[in-house]
Design an enzyme around this catalytic site. Structure first.
Site, mmCIF file in Angstrom:
data_model
loop_
_atom_site.group_PDB
_atom_site.id
_atom_site.type_symbol
_atom_site.label_atom_id
_atom_site.label_comp_id
_atom_site.label_asym_id
_atom_site.label_seq_id
_atom_site.Cartn_x
_atom_site.Cartn_y
_atom_site.Cartn_z
ATOM 1 N N ALA A 9 -23.556 0.449 40.140
ATOM 2 C CA ALA A 9 -23.040 1.204 41.436
ATOM 3 C C ALA A 9 -23.876 2.508 41.484
ATOM 4 C CB ALA A 9 -21.558 1.625 40.951
ATOM 5 N N GLY A 12 -29.929 1.867 44.282
ATOM 6 C CA GLY A 12 -30.163 1.844 45.714
ATOM 7 C C GLY A 12 -29.137 1.270 46.572
ATOM 8 N N ASN A 120 -30.929 -10.040 42.509
ATOM 9 C CA ASN A 120 -31.965 -10.874 42.722
ATOM 10 C C ASN A 120 -32.649 -11.433 41.313
ATOM 11 O OD1 ASN A 120 -32.462 -11.531 45.337
ATOM 12 N ND2 ASN A 120 -33.069 -9.298 45.691
ATOM 13 N N ASP A 151 -29.560 -12.383 55.120
ATOM 14 C CA ASP A 151 -30.349 -13.331 55.920
ATOM 15 C C ASP A 151 -29.359 -13.552 56.945
ATOM 16 O OD1 ASP A 151 -31.980 -13.488 53.491
ATOM 17 O OD2 ASP A 151 -30.777 -14.984 52.654
ATOM 18 N N HIS A 179 -31.885 -17.754 48.957
ATOM 19 C CA HIS A 179 -32.056 -16.170 49.490
ATOM 20 C C HIS A 179 -33.188 -15.744 48.985
ATOM 21 C CE1 HIS A 179 -30.813 -12.376 50.384
ATOM 22 N NE2 HIS A 179 -30.952 -11.944 49.369
ATOM 23 N N MET A 230 -28.851 -4.194 52.578
ATOM 24 C CA MET A 230 -28.075 -5.096 51.654
ATOM 25 C C MET A 230 -27.080 -4.732 51.236
ATOM 26 S SD MET A 230 -28.608 -7.915 49.828
ATOM 27 C CE MET A 230 -27.057 -8.284 50.085
#
Length: 332
Positions: A9, A12, A120, A151, A179, A230
């Site tokens: 949290a 970025g 990721n 996306d 992704h 994001m």
């Protein structure tokens, strides 16, 4: 009463995502967790005049357990960001261990929560999460989601620019596959409402949707990756899950799921060469994924070629995630 947790949290993505969740009327308690700074982030957010009670936790004093106990939804953006020239796959070794540890906490302290993976590379971290949950015998494929909403957001935004639509939100474009890079397949032929994209613009548009993250990394000149967009996309999907949880019907969002465990997934699995994980539009309900829909059967010939490339790439990504957990199973 809904308790939401954001793991990572203070990062970025995590901070703006936490801000958006604090403003969500469907969230009554917001727990923030990270290895640094979360008490300060929580204190800052707690001054915002919305009902959600906000708390921040660090690893000390069983912070992860306190953040997760009683959670209904867990959103995980934790991990290191991409740097210039770095692919999502190169992040694997650094982020795989982080996700594995956090999901172990989910398995122990809120095994019935919806779990939204942003970390990721999603093509590998979702299989990691699934394998960890399986090891703890609490895996529910209907509640594990890889967030591919960015996306989808990019697809509608970039397409709107080309066709002259002032409000990208009016365009719905199914984005399937994975992704990262060419595992992302926007099905532009199925845009709703239908649009006319000049033929000489299609290839460039597809490439921009697939590699939009690189555009942001380059523009930030080493200072970060796509964090704000994001966070917006992650919140969009989290809000969709919460709306469905509250009983709202007709909600469909593309997401990276474990096909064998979701109704309708078997049909998609046959079309993607037996891949167990794939992003398709999914109808959401009070128990999570209600049904995976199959837009692949209506893909254009050009889109079928893109799907072939995506499937080949995803095979390795998925296997890498599964193998990581199998190699470290003794630690779970």
């Amino acid at each position: 009463m809904v308790k939401a947790a954001v793991l990572g949290a203070a990062g970025g993505i995590g901070q703006p995502l936490s801000l958006l969740l604090k403003t969500c009327s469907l969230v009554h308690e917001l727990a923030l967790y990270d290895v640094v700074n979360t008490p300060g982030v929580a204190a800052d957010l707690s001054h915002i005049a919305t009902p959600a009670v906000t708390t921040g936790y660090l690893p000390a004093d069983d912070g992860l357990q306190k953040a997760l106990e009683g959670c209904d939804i867990v959103v995980i953006p934790a991990g290191l960001p991409r740097k210039p020239g770095m692919t999502r796959d190169e992040l694997f070794n650094k982020n795989a261990g982080i996700v594995s540890a956090l999901i172990t906490g989910v398995a122990k302290w809120c095994p019935k929560a919806y779990v939204l993976i942003i970390s990721n590379p999603v093509n590998s971290t979702v299989p990691i999460a699934a394998e960890v949950l399986k090891a703890h015998k609490v895996f529910d494929a209907r509640k594990l989601f890889g967030v591919t909403s960015l996306d989808v957001v990019r697809a509608s935004t970039f397409t709107a620019e080309i066709v002259g639509e002032k409000d990208p939100r009016k365009l719905t474009i199914p984005v399937v596959g994975g992704h990262s890079g060419d595992t992302i397949v926007p099905l532009l032929s199925q845009t709703t409402p239908p649009v006319s994209i000049p033929e000489d613009k299609v290839a460039g548009l597809v490439n921009r949707i697939q590699f939009g993250g690189d555009e942001v990394v380059k523009a930030k000149d080493g200072a970060g990756s796509a964090t704000l967009s994001m966070a917006f996309a992650g919140y969009r999907f989290a809000e969709a899950v919460l709306k469905a949880h509250s009983g709202e019907t007709g909600i469909v969002e593309p997401t990276f799921i474990y096909l064998p465990g979701v109704p309708g997934g078997a049909e998609v699995l046959k079309q993607v060469g037996g891949l167990e994980y794939f992003a398709v539009p999914v109808e959401l309900g009070p128990g999570g994924a209600v049904k995976a829909t199959n837009p692949l059967i209506a893909a254009s010939e050009a889109e079928k070629k893109l799907l072939e490339v995506a499937i080949a790439g995803l095979k390795g990504n998925i296997a890498k995630g599964v193998e990581f957990v199998q190699a470290s199973s003794a630690k779970l």
